[in-house]
Design an enzyme around this catalytic site. Structure first.
Site, PDB file in Angstrom:
ATOM      1  N   SER A  41       0.827  -1.213   0.000  1.00  0.00           N
ATOM      2  CA  SER A  41       0.000   0.000   0.000  1.00  0.00           C
ATOM      3  C   SER A  41       0.857   1.256   0.000  1.00  0.00           C
ATOM      4  O   SER A  41       0.336   2.366   0.086  1.00  0.00           O
ATOM      5  CB  SER A  41      -0.930  -0.002   1.221  1.00  0.00           C
ATOM      6  OG  SER A  41      -0.170  -0.117   2.408  1.00  0.00           O
ATOM      7  N   HIS A  53     -38.759  24.725 -11.341  1.00  0.00           N
ATOM      8  CA  HIS A  53     -38.807  23.887 -12.556  1.00  0.00           C
ATOM      9  C   HIS A  53     -37.984  24.506 -13.685  1.00  0.00           C
ATOM     10  O   HIS A  53     -38.233  24.240 -14.850  1.00  0.00           O
ATOM     11  CB  HIS A  53     -40.250  23.679 -13.051  1.00  0.00           C
ATOM     12  CG  HIS A  53     -41.221  23.339 -11.975  1.00  0.00           C
ATOM     13  ND1 HIS A  53     -41.554  22.047 -11.639  1.00  0.00           N
ATOM     14  CD2 HIS A  53     -41.926  24.142 -11.124  1.00  0.00           C
ATOM     15  CE1 HIS A  53     -42.424  22.061 -10.644  1.00  0.00           C
ATOM     16  NE2 HIS A  53     -42.659  23.317 -10.303  1.00  0.00           N
ATOM     17  N   SER A 108     -12.116  27.048 -27.663  1.00  0.00           N
ATOM     18  CA  SER A 108     -12.316  25.845 -28.459  1.00  0.00           C
ATOM     19  C   SER A 108     -11.256  25.815 -29.544  1.00  0.00           C
ATOM     20  O   SER A 108     -10.873  26.859 -30.066  1.00  0.00           O
ATOM     21  CB  SER A 108     -13.711  25.867 -29.077  1.00  0.00           C
ATOM     22  OG  SER A 108     -13.733  25.061 -30.239  1.00  0.00           O
ATOM     23  N   LYS A 148     -15.848  30.596 -29.017  1.00  0.00           N
ATOM     24  CA  LYS A 148     -16.212  29.903 -27.783  1.00  0.00           C
ATOM     25  C   LYS A 148     -15.401  30.350 -26.575  1.00  0.00           C
ATOM     26  O   LYS A 148     -14.217  30.653 -26.660  1.00  0.00           O
ATOM     27  CB  LYS A 148     -16.029  28.380 -27.953  1.00  0.00           C
ATOM     28  CG  LYS A 148     -17.006  27.733 -28.906  1.00  0.00           C
ATOM     29  CD  LYS A 148     -18.422  27.658 -28.358  1.00  0.00           C
ATOM     30  CE  LYS A 148     -18.588  26.551 -27.350  1.00  0.00           C
ATOM     31  NZ  LYS A 148     -18.395  25.219 -27.922  1.00  0.00           N
ATOM     32  N   GLU A 166     -17.580  22.894 -15.293  1.00  0.00           N
ATOM     33  CA  GLU A 166     -17.996  21.552 -15.723  1.00  0.00           C
ATOM     34  C   GLU A 166     -17.214  20.477 -14.975  1.00  0.00           C
ATOM     35  O   GLU A 166     -17.762  19.435 -14.599  1.00  0.00           O
ATOM     36  CB  GLU A 166     -17.784  21.399 -17.229  1.00  0.00           C
ATOM     37  CG  GLU A 166     -18.693  22.311 -18.047  1.00  0.00           C
ATOM     38  CD  GLU A 166     -18.261  22.353 -19.504  1.00  0.00           C
ATOM     39  OE1 GLU A 166     -18.959  21.756 -20.328  1.00  0.00           O
ATOM     40  OE2 GLU A 166     -17.230  22.977 -19.816  1.00  0.00           O
TER      41      GLU A 166
HETATM   42  N1  ARG Z   1      -1.009  -1.126   5.635  1.00  0.00           N
HETATM   43  C1  ARG Z   1      -1.974  -1.600   6.562  1.00  0.00           C
HETATM   44  C2  ARG Z   1      -3.285  -0.819   6.373  1.00  0.00           C
HETATM   45  O1  ARG Z   1      -3.265   0.194   5.798  1.00  0.00           O
HETATM   46  C3  ARG Z   1      -1.485  -1.435   7.964  1.00  0.00           C
HETATM   47  C4  ARG Z   1      -2.115  -2.383   8.921  1.00  0.00           C
HETATM   48  C5  ARG Z   1      -1.646  -3.754   8.668  1.00  0.00           C
HETATM   49  N2  ARG Z   1      -2.151  -4.639   9.652  1.00  0.00           N
HETATM   50  C6  ARG Z   1      -2.113  -5.975   9.513  1.00  0.00           C
HETATM   51  N3  ARG Z   1      -2.638  -6.660  10.471  1.00  0.00           N
HETATM   52  N4  ARG Z   1      -1.565  -6.533   8.456  1.00  0.00           N
HETATM   53  O2  ARG Z   1      -4.341  -1.255   6.792  1.00  0.00           O
END
Ligand code: ARG
Length: 478
Positions: A45, A178, A299, A305, A312
């Site tokens: 992560s 409306h 544009s 334009k 948007e």
């Molecule tokens: N990277 C993990 C998360 O964001 C941290 C916690 C990990 N915990 C575990 N029991 N593997 O959730």
């Protein structure tokens, strides 16, 4: 607390010290083989949670300080840890830290680097905590700051709207229901409606912040810890109001993130509605506003334009914001207590929503500050569509004592007459009106102009210029 060894204290240099072999996973003690490459990728992560670095280091510093104060680690180890963490924060801020998916997440990166820098003391930092309480703490700290920044940006947008509402307190425009012309309103009043919405959004941001400001640290993996830690001390050091009262809840609650996403989605809906009106008002048929060069684009084929791209995109990004809220709701809905790895997917939607909110608020504030209003076009549109028909009906009630339902009927007949003549209501000859109802007098014309109409709505919360100015002053006072 004494700095001397206690039974729970671990000291550096003890002969029982074990060093992990180089390259071994932090949790790899019971594993013979390494993970598959796909496992490493799906598990990592760090691409996302590296944004938690500063919060992670703040949490670790508070934890290490507490561990020393409770005699769980030595002050020497604490000092080494604090110095090492400061150095790591500098390295990350300078972009000097190489992120490696094999180290999974920001928590392991910081700990691995700390151990590289200070040796065994670094390996003591994780005493009496788990990544489960660590990540929950980091995420709350990060989100608390983010919410504070978004609150400040929302207040800046409110200030921009107040300035324009004051400048255009007397400017008459059509009010719609409306999207059909209903009654004349003032532009100041219309803008103040958004001030109300964004003020409630700021309130929701504050409520969200207040509820999330409890500290999960010390819940450890799920059950609390056997070490004699002081959870009040870490909570206070990190600016939390209190430690969370239940360790299972502390590591598995994500309603703070859901609440933030919900709050941001609602704020986004308000931004989107305003953006939509800006798009509409900037069209040639409406011609109510001219977008500044700073907030429009050309544009590549049609030289005439001037496109409201920023408005948007604000409108569109709110779709993703609502989607992110939905995404985390669905991640959380089937999870048993306590932590499941599913919860690692909690950060991306929140980071994205926060980034989009910051960007859309900044763009909207710029557009509002730069707003150029075509007051003549607004006034002309306000006079069309028989917008003062209600004023005529109200006059029949007041001047002739007619029941409102009858007045509504008579007014309908006069509107029909104006339509046939191809004129606005205030240009229908008195004789034509009297042919419909003989008691109508010249005085009726005093209520048929758009200015008279808005000025007459001088009730609290009404569209009269005086009410708008009073509301602007009240909002500025807070
Ligand atoms: N990277 C993990 C998360 O964001 C941290 C916690 C990990 N915990 C575990 N029991 N593997 O959730």
């Amino acid at each position: 607390m004494s700095e001397h060894a206690s039974s729970s204290r671990q000291s550096s240099g003890s002969s029982r010290e074990s060093k992990a072999p180089a390259g071994q996973k932090m949790w790899g003690g019971r594993f013979a083989g390494g993970p598959d490459a796909v496992m490493t990728t799906i598990n990592a992560s760090i691409d996302i949670d590296q944004r938690l670095a500063a919060a992670d280091i703040a949490g670790s510093k508070a934890h290490a300080t507490m561990l020393a104060a409770t005699d769980i680690i030595s002050v020497q180890d604490r000092d080494a840890i604090l110095r090492g963490l400061d150095q790591i924060l500098g390295e990350i801020e300078r972009g000097d830290m190489a992120f490696d998916p094999a180290l999974e997440d920001i928590h392991m990166h910081v700990e691995a680097r700390l151990t590289e820098l200070i040796g065994d003391a670094g390996r003591r930092l994780h005493t009496a905590r788990s990544r489960n309480d660590q990540v929950a703490t980091d995420f709350r700290l990060w989100l608390r700051d983010a919410l504070d920044q978004i609150t400040a940006s929302t207040e800046a947008l409110i200030a921009a709207l107040l300035a324009q509402a004051e400048a255009y307190a007397d400017t008459v425009m059509p009010g719609f229901t409306h999207l059909q012309t209903a009654q004349p309103v003032t532009l100041g009043h219309h803008l103040m409606a958004y001030v109300e919405m964004f003020t409630r959004d700021a309130g929701r941001l504050g409520d969200t912040r207040a509820r999330l400001n409890e500290c999960p640290l010390g819940a450890a993996a799920l059950a609390g810890t056997g070490f004699p830690i002081d959870r009040h001390m870490t909570a206070e050091a990190l600016g939390f109001d209190r430690p969370m009262a239940n360790s299972l809840d502390a590591v598995s609650a994500r309603d703070f993130a859901l609440e933030a996403l919900s709050t941001l989605s609602i704020l986004g809906v308000h931004l989107s509605r305003l953006a939509d009106e800006i798009v509409l008002w900037a069209t040639a048929p409406f011609n109510f506003i001219v977008l500044s060069d700073r907030f429009s684009t050309g544009s590549s084929i049609m030289p005439q334009k001037r496109n409201p791209d920023a408005a948007e995109l604000i409108r569109a990004k709110v779709g993703r914001m609502a989607g992110n809220f939905q995404a985390l709701l669905i991640v959380m809905k089937g999870l048993p207590l306590a932590y499941s790895k599913d919860m690692q997917e909690d950060k991306r939607p929140v980071f994205e929503a926060v980034d989009d909110t910051a960007l859309t608020l900044a763009a909207m504030t710029g557009m509002i500050e730069d707003l150029k209003v075509n007051t003549e076009a607004m006034r002309a549109a306000a006079s069309g569509g028989f917008s003062t028909a209600t004023d005529l009906a109200d006059w029949l009630v007041r001047a002739l004592g007619m029941p409102f339902r009858d007045a509504h009927h008579v007014t309908g007949a006069i509107v029909k007459r104006a339509e046939d003549l191809g004129v606005t209501l205030d240009a229908v000859p008195l004789a034509d009106m009297q042919a419909i109802h003989s008691a109508i007098t010249e005085d009726v014309f005093s209520v048929l102009s758009v200015d008279a109409s808005v000025a007459s709505r001088n009730v609290y919360g009404g569209t009269a210029p005086d009410q708008v100015r009073a509301q602007v002053a009240a909002k500025r006072k807070g």
